[in-house]
Scaffold this active site. Structure first.
Site, mmCIF file in Angstrom:
data_model
loop_
_atom_site.group_PDB
_atom_site.id
_atom_site.type_symbol
_atom_site.label_atom_id
_atom_site.label_comp_id
_atom_site.label_asym_id
_atom_site.label_seq_id
_atom_site.Cartn_x
_atom_site.Cartn_y
_atom_site.Cartn_z
ATOM 1 C CD GLU A 66 -3.189 8.197 0.287
ATOM 2 O OE1 GLU A 66 -3.646 9.028 1.093
ATOM 3 O OE2 GLU A 66 -3.789 7.863 -0.757
ATOM 4 C CG ASP B 171 -1.814 1.143 1.346
ATOM 5 O OD1 ASP B 171 -2.290 1.621 0.309
ATOM 6 O OD2 ASP B 171 -2.072 1.589 2.482
#
Length: 201
Positions: free
Chosen positions: A9, A7
């Site tokens: 953020e 991922d």
């Protein structure tokens, strides 16, 4: 052969919407996929708030230019990329990601696209594919890759659970409690070590 899927953020860079919410003084924009599992509901709320306040792509991009990677993120990513292929799979948008990818040394990212009017108003968004993180991991597996995945939010769980090895990173206490079977780490050193061990198994 392994590919590690990360991922963006909350894992490598701060949450863009939280940074923007603070910059423009609108607390309602601080909600993220850590708080709301339904991404369409989350984005519909964001676009409504932006329209109410007359904010658009330009203002968000100005905030993003000031965002720096989390401390140690680039070094972690550089070391990880020396060991294995890495793809960042994010529900962010091409129009947001570019300055962050520059600061991270141009890693590969799969993300989505915003639709914007000529005056910069964000009118909608186009998801690359439904359940993009899960779908991407399954597609990589279908062409012979073993996947390792890590993220912090509800929308990362599909790719984490579908991978040969999956880890929570800097996640919430609620998600960790809901998924006690997933190893959870808070430092890049721990995550890197876990990925190395998974590749040796």
């Amino acid at each position: 052969m392994y590919i590690t899927c990360l991922d963006l953020e909350g894992v490598l860079v701060p949450e863009i919407w939280i940074a923007f919410a603070k910059a423009c003084g609108i607390p309602e924009l601080e909600r993220t996929t850590r708080d709301e599992p339904d991404y369409d509901k989350l984005m519909a709320g964001r676009l409504r708030i932006l329209k109410e306040h007359g904010l658009g792509l330009k203002e968000i991009q100005e905030t993003i230019e000031k965002i720096e990677p989390l401390p140690g993120a680039k070094e972690f990513l550089d070391e990880l990329r020396s060991l294995t292929q890495v793809i960042i799979i994010s529900d962010t948008f091409e129009q947001f990601a570019k300055p962050l990818m520059r600061k991270l040394g141009w890693p590969t990212i799969f993300c989505n696209t915003l639709e914007a009017a000529s005056d910069g108003e964000i009118t909608g968004y186009k998801m690359r594919v439904e359940k993009s993180k899960y779908a991407t991991v399954k597609a990589l597996q279908s062409v012979g890759f073993e996947t390792i995945a890590s993220g912090d939010s509800y929308n990362d769980l599909g790719m984490i659970l579908a991978s040969k090895a999956g880890f929570l990173f800097k996640s919430t206490e609620q998600i960790k409690a809901d998924y006690p079977q997933l190893p959870a780490f808070d430092t890049y050193a721990e995550l890197l070590e876990a990925i190395k061990k998974a590749m040796e198994e």
